[in-house]
Scaffold this motif. Structure first.
Motif, mmCIF file in Angstrom:
data_model
loop_
_atom_site.group_PDB
_atom_site.id
_atom_site.type_symbol
_atom_site.label_atom_id
_atom_site.label_comp_id
_atom_site.label_asym_id
_atom_site.label_seq_id
_atom_site.Cartn_x
_atom_site.Cartn_y
_atom_site.Cartn_z
ATOM 1 N N ARG A 151 0.839 -1.209 0.000
ATOM 2 C CA ARG A 151 0.000 0.000 0.000
ATOM 3 C C ARG A 151 0.866 1.248 0.000
ATOM 4 N N GLU A 152 1.975 1.231 0.730
ATOM 5 C CA GLU A 152 2.883 2.379 0.742
ATOM 6 C C GLU A 152 3.470 2.614 -0.645
ATOM 7 N N ARG A 153 3.852 1.533 -1.348
ATOM 8 C CA ARG A 153 4.381 1.681 -2.718
ATOM 9 C C ARG A 153 3.308 2.232 -3.651
ATOM 10 N N ILE A 154 2.081 1.765 -3.478
ATOM 11 C CA ILE A 154 0.976 2.263 -4.310
ATOM 12 C C ILE A 154 0.726 3.738 -4.024
ATOM 13 N N ASP A 155 0.694 4.117 -2.753
ATOM 14 C CA ASP A 155 0.486 5.526 -2.391
ATOM 15 C C ASP A 155 1.594 6.403 -2.963
ATOM 16 N N ALA A 156 2.829 5.910 -2.934
ATOM 17 C CA ALA A 156 3.951 6.673 -3.496
ATOM 18 C C ALA A 156 3.791 6.818 -5.010
ATOM 19 N N ALA A 157 3.325 5.759 -5.676
ATOM 20 C CA ALA A 157 3.109 5.834 -7.127
ATOM 21 C C ALA A 157 2.014 6.841 -7.449
ATOM 22 N N LEU A 158 0.945 6.854 -6.644
ATOM 23 C CA LEU A 158 -0.126 7.833 -6.857
ATOM 24 C C LEU A 158 0.395 9.256 -6.674
ATOM 25 N N LYS A 159 1.285 9.468 -5.728
ATOM 26 C CA LYS A 159 1.885 10.796 -5.528
ATOM 27 C C LYS A 159 2.761 11.167 -6.718
ATOM 28 N N ARG A 160 3.490 10.178 -7.268
ATOM 29 C CA ARG A 160 4.313 10.463 -8.453
ATOM 30 C C ARG A 160 3.432 10.832 -9.642
ATOM 31 N N ILE A 161 2.269 10.198 -9.768
ATOM 32 C CA ILE A 161 1.339 10.570 -10.842
ATOM 33 C C ILE A 161 0.920 12.024 -10.664
ATOM 34 N N ASP A 162 0.524 12.387 -9.429
ATOM 35 C CA ASP A 162 0.083 13.758 -9.152
ATOM 36 C C ASP A 162 1.191 14.779 -9.395
ATOM 37 N N ALA A 163 2.439 14.384 -9.114
ATOM 38 C CA ALA A 163 3.569 15.296 -9.272
ATOM 39 C C ALA A 163 4.099 15.345 -10.704
ATOM 40 N N GLY A 164 3.598 14.436 -11.557
ATOM 41 C CA GLY A 164 4.076 14.405 -12.939
ATOM 42 C C GLY A 164 5.372 13.634 -13.107
ATOM 43 N N ASP A 165 5.750 12.846 -12.098
ATOM 44 C CA ASP A 165 7.007 12.091 -12.138
ATOM 45 C C ASP A 165 6.811 10.605 -12.395
ATOM 46 N N TYR A 166 5.587 10.175 -12.633
ATOM 47 C CA TYR A 166 5.318 8.753 -12.797
ATOM 48 C C TYR A 166 5.993 8.234 -14.063
ATOM 49 N N GLY A 167 6.581 7.047 -13.946
ATOM 50 C CA GLY A 167 7.218 6.414 -15.099
ATOM 51 C C GLY A 167 8.699 6.710 -15.209
ATOM 52 N N TRP A 168 9.227 7.504 -14.290
ATOM 53 C CA TRP A 168 10.645 7.844 -14.279
ATOM 54 C C TRP A 168 11.267 7.295 -13.004
ATOM 55 N N CYS A 169 12.423 6.684 -13.138
ATOM 56 C CA CYS A 169 13.121 6.057 -12.015
ATOM 57 C C CYS A 169 13.465 7.093 -10.950
ATOM 58 N N VAL A 170 13.130 6.784 -9.706
ATOM 59 C CA VAL A 170 13.395 7.723 -8.610
ATOM 60 C C VAL A 170 14.875 7.742 -8.226
ATOM 61 N N ILE A 171 15.660 6.801 -8.747
ATOM 62 C CA ILE A 171 17.095 6.763 -8.423
ATOM 63 C C ILE A 171 17.920 7.422 -9.521
ATOM 64 N N CYS A 172 17.789 6.914 -10.751
ATOM 65 C CA CYS A 172 18.643 7.423 -11.832
ATOM 66 C C CYS A 172 17.949 8.448 -12.722
ATOM 67 N N GLY A 173 16.632 8.534 -12.632
ATOM 68 C CA GLY A 173 15.897 9.511 -13.439
ATOM 69 C C GLY A 173 15.576 9.052 -14.846
ATOM 70 N N GLU A 174 15.979 7.833 -15.203
ATOM 71 C CA GLU A 174 15.692 7.310 -16.533
ATOM 72 C C GLU A 174 14.252 6.802 -16.600
ATOM 73 N N GLU A 175 13.774 6.668 -17.808
ATOM 74 C CA GLU A 175 12.415 6.163 -18.021
ATOM 75 C C GLU A 175 12.334 4.690 -17.615
ATOM 76 N N ILE A 176 11.268 4.328 -16.918
ATOM 77 C CA ILE A 176 11.026 2.932 -16.545
ATOM 78 C C ILE A 176 10.367 2.244 -17.729
ATOM 79 N N ALA A 177 10.833 1.050 -18.055
ATOM 80 C CA ALA A 177 10.304 0.314 -19.208
ATOM 81 C C ALA A 177 8.801 0.087 -19.057
ATOM 82 N N GLN A 178 8.098 0.235 -20.161
ATOM 83 C CA GLN A 178 6.649 0.057 -20.161
ATOM 84 C C GLN A 178 6.258 -1.334 -19.682
#
Length: 112
Positions: free
Chosen positions: A66-93
Motif C-alpha cells: 500500500r505504501e508503494r501504491i500511495d507513493a506511485a499515486l503521488k508520483r502521478i500527481d507530481a508528474g514524475d510517474y514512469g521515471w526512475c526515482v534513483i537514476c531519473g531514466e524512463e522505466i520500461a513500459q
C-alpha cells in the motif's frame, strides 16, 4: 512515454482496495491467541500462534505494498510517474505494465 495515467491511477486504486479488503478478511487470524483449556480442537495453540505469525507477516507485506501504491499515486500527481526515482531514466513500459507501483527502472532495482 505513452501512458494513460487515468488508467494507471484506477489500476493502483483497485490494487489498494483489494489489499485493504484482504486485511479486513484476515483480522481474525491476527487476533491474539488465547489458551482455552476446555476446548479441544484440531489446532493446537502452537499451530494457532504459527497461523497468527503468518497472518501478521502477510499484513506487513500488504502495508508495504500500500505504501508503494500511495507513493506511485503521488508520483502521478507530481508528474514524475514512469521515471526512475534513483537514476531519473524512463522505466520500461513492460515493467510498469507488470508492476504499476514500481518506483525504479530494472537496472536500479537490481542494484546495477
Amino acid at each position: 512515454m505513452d501512458i494513460d495515467l487515468d488508467i494507471v491511477r484506477q489500476q493502483l486504486l483497485a490494487k489498494r482496495a483489494a489489499l485493504v479488503d484482504e486485511d479486513r478478511l484476515g483480522e481474525a487470524e491476527r487476533a491474539p491467541v488465547t489458551l482455552d483449556q476446555e476446548s479441544v480442537g484440531r489446532l493446537s495453540r502452537i499451530d494457532a500462534m504459527q497461523i497468527q505469525a503468518m497472518a501478521l507477516a502477510a499484513q506487513r507485506r500488504r502495508a508495504q505494498e500500500r505504501e508503494r501504491i500511495d507513493a506511485a499515486l503521488k508520483r502521478i500527481d507530481a508528474g514524475d510517474y514512469g521515471w526512475c526515482v534513483i537514476c531519473g531514466e524512463e522505466i520500461a513500459q513492460t515493467r510498469l505494465d507488470h508492476a504499476p507501483e514500481a518506483p525504479t527502472c530494472l537496472d536500479c532495482a537490481r542494484g546495477t
